[in-house]
Design a protein around this motif. Structure first.
Motif, PDB file in Angstrom:
ATOM      1  N   VAL A   7      39.569  36.038  26.803  1.00  0.00           N
ATOM      2  CA  VAL A   7      40.227  36.676  27.834  1.00  0.00           C
ATOM      3  C   VAL A   7      40.538  38.068  27.782  1.00  0.00           C
ATOM      4  CG1 VAL A   7      42.511  36.685  28.764  1.00  0.00           C
ATOM      5  CG2 VAL A   7      41.429  34.561  28.399  1.00  0.00           C
ATOM      6  N   GLN A   8      40.771  38.418  26.545  1.00  0.00           N
ATOM      7  CA  GLN A   8      40.870  39.913  26.307  1.00  0.00           C
ATOM      8  C   GLN A   8      39.543  40.588  26.568  1.00  0.00           C
ATOM      9  OE1 GLN A   8      43.411  41.946  25.458  1.00  0.00           O
ATOM     10  NE2 GLN A   8      44.745  40.068  25.780  1.00  0.00           N
ATOM     11  N   ILE A  26      35.617  43.821  30.294  1.00  0.00           N
ATOM     12  CA  ILE A  26      34.477  43.861  31.051  1.00  0.00           C
ATOM     13  C   ILE A  26      34.807  44.042  32.671  1.00  0.00           C
ATOM     14  CG2 ILE A  26      32.481  42.405  31.949  1.00  0.00           C
ATOM     15  CD1 ILE A  26      32.369  41.254  29.337  1.00  0.00           C
ATOM     16  N   PHE A  27      35.491  43.393  33.227  1.00  0.00           N
ATOM     17  CA  PHE A  27      36.187  43.348  34.492  1.00  0.00           C
ATOM     18  C   PHE A  27      36.969  44.666  34.820  1.00  0.00           C
ATOM     19  CE2 PHE A  27      35.460  38.714  34.237  1.00  0.00           C
ATOM     20  CZ  PHE A  27      34.362  38.655  34.907  1.00  0.00           C
ATOM     21  N   LYS A  28      37.501  45.501  34.028  1.00  0.00           N
ATOM     22  CA  LYS A  28      38.284  46.630  34.249  1.00  0.00           C
ATOM     23  C   LYS A  28      37.262  47.953  34.759  1.00  0.00           C
ATOM     24  CE  LYS A  28      42.310  47.094  32.163  1.00  0.00           C
ATOM     25  NZ  LYS A  28      43.230  47.514  30.951  1.00  0.00           N
TER      26      LYS A  28
END
Length: 90
Positions: free
Chosen positions: A82-83, A88-90
């Motif tokens: 999750v971290q 990655i999605f930021k």
């Protein structure tokens, strides 16, 4: 050969009395040992039952500890993913 006197009979009687006393003590000792052997047998059976119970509890505890370690490992992997996914999605 002379006839036994009263003193001889008294001495013989006292020795027989001592022998009888010794035999009675041996009988009491044997009875006590028999009773102790029975009690020790009961205690040995109780210890065997307790050992079986402890083995079962130990096995159950080991299973639950392994499950806990596995659950923490899965939680750590999920948290790490999750971290990493959030970075990655930021």
């Amino acid at each position: 050969m002379t006839a036994p006197s009263n003193e001889d009979f008294n001495r013989l009687e006292s020795k027989v009395d001592k022998l009888t006393d010794a035999v009675m003590r041996l009988v009491l000792l044997e009875e006590r040992q028999t009773n102790q052997a029975e009690r020790i047998g009961v205690i040995e059976q109780s210890i065997a039952d307790t050992d079986k119970y402890v083995s079962r509890v130990d096995a159950k505890l080991e299973r639950w500890v392994n499950r806990g370690i596995g659950a923490w490992a899965v939680a750590t992997v999920v948290f790490t993913m999750v971290q990493f996914g959030m970075k990655i999605f930021k």
